[in-house]
Write a protein that holds these residues in place. Structure first.
Motif, mmCIF file in Angstrom:
data_model
loop_
_atom_site.group_PDB
_atom_site.id
_atom_site.type_symbol
_atom_site.label_atom_id
_atom_site.label_comp_id
_atom_site.label_asym_id
_atom_site.label_seq_id
_atom_site.Cartn_x
_atom_site.Cartn_y
_atom_site.Cartn_z
ATOM 1 N N PRO A 128 12.374 -10.070 -14.645
ATOM 2 C CA PRO A 128 13.575 -9.723 -15.416
ATOM 3 C C PRO A 128 13.571 -8.282 -15.914
ATOM 4 O O PRO A 128 14.623 -7.641 -15.986
ATOM 5 C CB PRO A 128 13.530 -10.714 -16.590
ATOM 6 C CG PRO A 128 12.715 -11.859 -16.094
ATOM 7 C CD PRO A 128 11.674 -11.229 -15.234
ATOM 8 N N LEU A 129 12.397 -7.767 -16.267
ATOM 9 C CA LEU A 129 12.307 -6.394 -16.755
ATOM 10 C C LEU A 129 12.729 -5.403 -15.672
ATOM 11 O O LEU A 129 13.539 -4.499 -15.913
ATOM 12 C CB LEU A 129 10.885 -6.093 -17.220
ATOM 13 C CG LEU A 129 10.624 -4.691 -17.795
ATOM 14 C CD1 LEU A 129 11.492 -4.436 -19.007
ATOM 15 C CD2 LEU A 129 9.142 -4.531 -18.152
ATOM 16 N N MET A 130 12.184 -5.551 -14.464
ATOM 17 C CA MET A 130 12.576 -4.673 -13.371
ATOM 18 C C MET A 130 14.036 -4.911 -12.989
ATOM 19 O O MET A 130 14.752 -3.974 -12.618
ATOM 20 C CB MET A 130 11.675 -4.902 -12.155
ATOM 21 C CG MET A 130 10.218 -4.508 -12.363
ATOM 22 S SD MET A 130 10.021 -2.834 -13.023
ATOM 23 C CE MET A 130 10.874 -1.861 -11.788
ATOM 24 N N ILE A 159 6.960 -2.431 0.267
ATOM 25 C CA ILE A 159 6.765 -1.042 -0.166
ATOM 26 C C ILE A 159 7.322 -0.076 0.876
ATOM 27 O O ILE A 159 8.011 0.902 0.535
ATOM 28 C CB ILE A 159 5.272 -0.762 -0.428
ATOM 29 C CG1 ILE A 159 4.807 -1.522 -1.678
ATOM 30 C CG2 ILE A 159 5.028 0.733 -0.599
ATOM 31 C CD1 ILE A 159 3.334 -1.393 -1.964
ATOM 32 N N VAL A 160 7.047 -0.352 2.156
ATOM 33 C CA VAL A 160 7.597 0.487 3.230
ATOM 34 C C VAL A 160 9.126 0.449 3.176
ATOM 35 O O VAL A 160 9.801 1.484 3.326
ATOM 36 C CB VAL A 160 7.086 0.023 4.605
ATOM 37 C CG1 VAL A 160 7.817 0.763 5.728
ATOM 38 C CG2 VAL A 160 5.591 0.255 4.713
ATOM 39 N N ALA A 161 9.684 -0.739 2.951
ATOM 40 C CA ALA A 161 11.138 -0.870 2.871
ATOM 41 C C ALA A 161 11.705 -0.098 1.676
ATOM 42 O O ALA A 161 12.795 0.475 1.760
ATOM 43 C CB ALA A 161 11.523 -2.347 2.760
ATOM 44 N N SER A 193 2.113 -1.400 -17.544
ATOM 45 C CA SER A 193 1.455 -0.130 -17.891
ATOM 46 C C SER A 193 2.341 1.062 -17.545
ATOM 47 O O SER A 193 2.533 1.978 -18.357
ATOM 48 C CB SER A 193 0.112 -0.013 -17.162
ATOM 49 O OG SER A 193 -0.769 -1.043 -17.551
ATOM 50 N N ILE A 194 2.904 1.051 -16.336
ATOM 51 C CA ILE A 194 3.736 2.178 -15.899
ATOM 52 C C ILE A 194 5.026 2.259 -16.706
ATOM 53 O O ILE A 194 5.466 3.353 -17.090
ATOM 54 C CB ILE A 194 4.029 2.060 -14.394
ATOM 55 C CG1 ILE A 194 2.727 2.258 -13.603
ATOM 56 C CG2 ILE A 194 5.079 3.080 -13.952
ATOM 57 C CD1 ILE A 194 2.877 2.079 -12.112
ATOM 58 N N VAL A 195 5.636 1.109 -16.990
ATOM 59 C CA VAL A 195 6.877 1.115 -17.778
ATOM 60 C C VAL A 195 6.621 1.644 -19.187
ATOM 61 O O VAL A 195 7.415 2.428 -19.725
ATOM 62 C CB VAL A 195 7.493 -0.301 -17.829
ATOM 63 C CG1 VAL A 195 8.626 -0.365 -18.857
ATOM 64 C CG2 VAL A 195 8.016 -0.697 -16.459
ATOM 65 N N LEU A 227 9.045 5.397 -7.465
ATOM 66 C CA LEU A 227 8.177 4.595 -8.322
ATOM 67 C C LEU A 227 8.845 3.281 -8.698
ATOM 68 O O LEU A 227 8.228 2.205 -8.621
ATOM 69 C CB LEU A 227 7.815 5.382 -9.584
ATOM 70 C CG LEU A 227 6.877 4.683 -10.574
ATOM 71 C CD1 LEU A 227 5.517 4.417 -9.938
ATOM 72 C CD2 LEU A 227 6.718 5.525 -11.842
ATOM 73 N N LEU A 228 10.122 3.334 -9.082
ATOM 74 C CA LEU A 228 10.852 2.116 -9.433
ATOM 75 C C LEU A 228 10.978 1.183 -8.229
ATOM 76 O O LEU A 228 10.854 -0.038 -8.366
ATOM 77 C CB LEU A 228 12.245 2.465 -9.965
ATOM 78 C CG LEU A 228 12.347 2.832 -11.448
ATOM 79 C CD1 LEU A 228 13.770 3.263 -11.783
ATOM 80 C CD2 LEU A 228 11.928 1.667 -12.333
ATOM 81 N N SER A 229 11.212 1.763 -7.065
ATOM 82 C CA SER A 229 11.328 0.945 -5.858
ATOM 83 C C SER A 229 10.008 0.249 -5.533
ATOM 84 O O SER A 229 9.986 -0.927 -5.155
ATOM 85 C CB SER A 229 11.765 1.809 -4.673
ATOM 86 O OG SER A 229 13.052 2.342 -4.879
ATOM 87 N N ILE A 230 8.907 0.966 -5.694
ATOM 88 C CA ILE A 230 7.587 0.377 -5.414
ATOM 89 C C ILE A 230 7.269 -0.724 -6.417
ATOM 90 O O ILE A 230 6.755 -1.791 -6.050
ATOM 91 C CB ILE A 230 6.501 1.474 -5.437
ATOM 92 C CG1 ILE A 230 6.671 2.419 -4.248
ATOM 93 C CG2 ILE A 230 5.103 0.846 -5.407
ATOM 94 C CD1 ILE A 230 5.729 3.598 -4.258
ATOM 95 N N LEU A 231 7.565 -0.487 -7.699
ATOM 96 C CA LEU A 231 7.327 -1.514 -8.717
ATOM 97 C C LEU A 231 8.151 -2.763 -8.422
ATOM 98 O O LEU A 231 7.675 -3.895 -8.572
ATOM 99 C CB LEU A 231 7.679 -0.975 -10.107
ATOM 100 C CG LEU A 231 6.775 0.134 -10.662
ATOM 101 C CD1 LEU A 231 7.256 0.566 -12.043
ATOM 102 C CD2 LEU A 231 5.323 -0.326 -10.733
ATOM 103 N N THR A 232 9.398 -2.561 -8.001
ATOM 104 C CA THR A 232 10.248 -3.697 -7.640
ATOM 105 C C THR A 232 9.668 -4.452 -6.451
ATOM 106 O O THR A 232 9.665 -5.687 -6.424
ATOM 107 C CB THR A 232 11.667 -3.211 -7.303
ATOM 108 O OG1 THR A 232 12.200 -2.481 -8.405
ATOM 109 C CG2 THR A 232 12.585 -4.391 -7.005
ATOM 110 N N ALA A 233 9.160 -3.708 -5.476
ATOM 111 C CA ALA A 233 8.535 -4.339 -4.308
ATOM 112 C C ALA A 233 7.321 -5.162 -4.718
ATOM 113 O O ALA A 233 7.104 -6.278 -4.213
ATOM 114 C CB ALA A 233 8.139 -3.272 -3.287
ATOM 115 N N LEU A 234 6.525 -4.633 -5.635
ATOM 116 C CA LEU A 234 5.356 -5.369 -6.128
ATOM 117 C C LEU A 234 5.774 -6.687 -6.779
ATOM 118 O O LEU A 234 5.199 -7.748 -6.510
ATOM 119 C CB LEU A 234 4.595 -4.515 -7.142
ATOM 120 C CG LEU A 234 3.739 -3.361 -6.601
ATOM 121 C CD1 LEU A 234 3.252 -2.493 -7.755
ATOM 122 C CD2 LEU A 234 2.550 -3.901 -5.821
#
Length: 267
Positions: free
Chosen positions: A24-26, A69-71, A143-145, A175-182
């Motif tokens: 929900p945060l992302m 992550i690639v996407a 941590s990143i947020v 960075l936001l895209s990678i966090l969302t992918a995670l």
């Protein structure tokens, strides 16, 4: 109430509670940036990675994470190319993800039942490895947020102003895209790829309907996510229902109540 003492259900509660913080945060950041559909896109690409993981006998979530992550890099590159039509990047990557997944499904007919658990969610089959991955993703995202909360706030509400002020916009977009992918890669085994976007967007919609500030929205989006996931798991366990579907329907019910209360308050 015996189900509460079952080890598989306790793992499900832990995994659900963790992902109910980060998803929900992302999702709130994505909704505010008009990128709500990115969740569906990365989820479909992740499923292609999961299918490949089963095909080559590698931990499926890890391969799905690499694909997502690639996407996310692909989406950001296309957004830069088609600035006026940013949503086009999402449509292109989603189409590619679905196409690749369909091919991998054809190649690996023997594991299609296993892949289906990632399509619709299989939270009761979470292993200790899955919990470790989910806990690691949660720690990284939070941590990143927390470290970049000011930069992410500015980027979310005014990307042009962020660029003018000297903020490395491209870096934070990636960075936001990678966090969302995670988050999506960790969540697909909990609610399934077909429902993961609901966990990203519906709590955000609820919090935006009820909050009066960004700080309130952040607090409410996590609270609503936790209530829906934990209550949904308990209801699904007691009544023998599909956990992912139960969680999403609860979220929709919360959204309906939030919209009703907003209208009543206005009146």
């Amino acid at each position: 109430m015996y189900i509460l003492t079952a080890e598989f259900f306790q793992r499900a509660l832990i995994g659900g509670a963790l992902i109910a913080i980060t998803a929900p945060l992302m999702g709130l950041f994505l909704v505010l940036r008009r990128l709500a559909m990115i969740g569906d896109t990365l989820a479909h690409v992740s499923i292609a990675g999961v299918a490949l993981g089963f095909l080559i006998n590698v931990y499926p979530v890890a391969v799905g994470l690499v694909f997502a992550i690639v996407a996310s890099f692909g989406i950001e590159a296309l957004r830069k190319t088609y600035k006026t039509y940013a949503e086009l990047s999402i449509a292109i990557i989603m189409s590619g993800g679905i196409a690749l997944a369909s091919i991998l499904f054809t190649l690996g007919k023997g594991f299609n039942l296993n892949v289906n658990s990632y399509l619709f969610g299989s939270i009761y089959t979470l292993t200790n490895t899955d919990l470790t991955v989910i806990a690691g993703v949660t720690a990284i995202v939070l941590s990143i947020v927390l470290i970049h909360k000011k930069e992410l706030f500015l980027l979310t509400f005014d990307e042009d102003a962020a660029a003018v002020s000297g903020l490395p916009v491209r870096y934070f977009n990636i960075l936001l895209s990678i966090l969302t992918a995670l988050v999506i890669s960790a969540a697909i085994k909990i609610v399934g790829a077909l429902l993961v976007s609901a966990l990203l967007t519906i709590p955000a919609a609820c919090s935006l309907a009820l909050s009066r500030s960004f700080r309130q929205a952040v607090f409410l989006v996590v609270l609503i996510g936790e209530i829906a996931v934990l209550a949904g798991l308990w209801i699904a366990g007691v009544w023998n229902l599909a956990p992912g579907g139960t969680i999403v329907l609860l979220l929709i019910g919360v959204l309906a109540l939030a919209m009703m209360s907003k209208r009543m308050f206005r009146v």
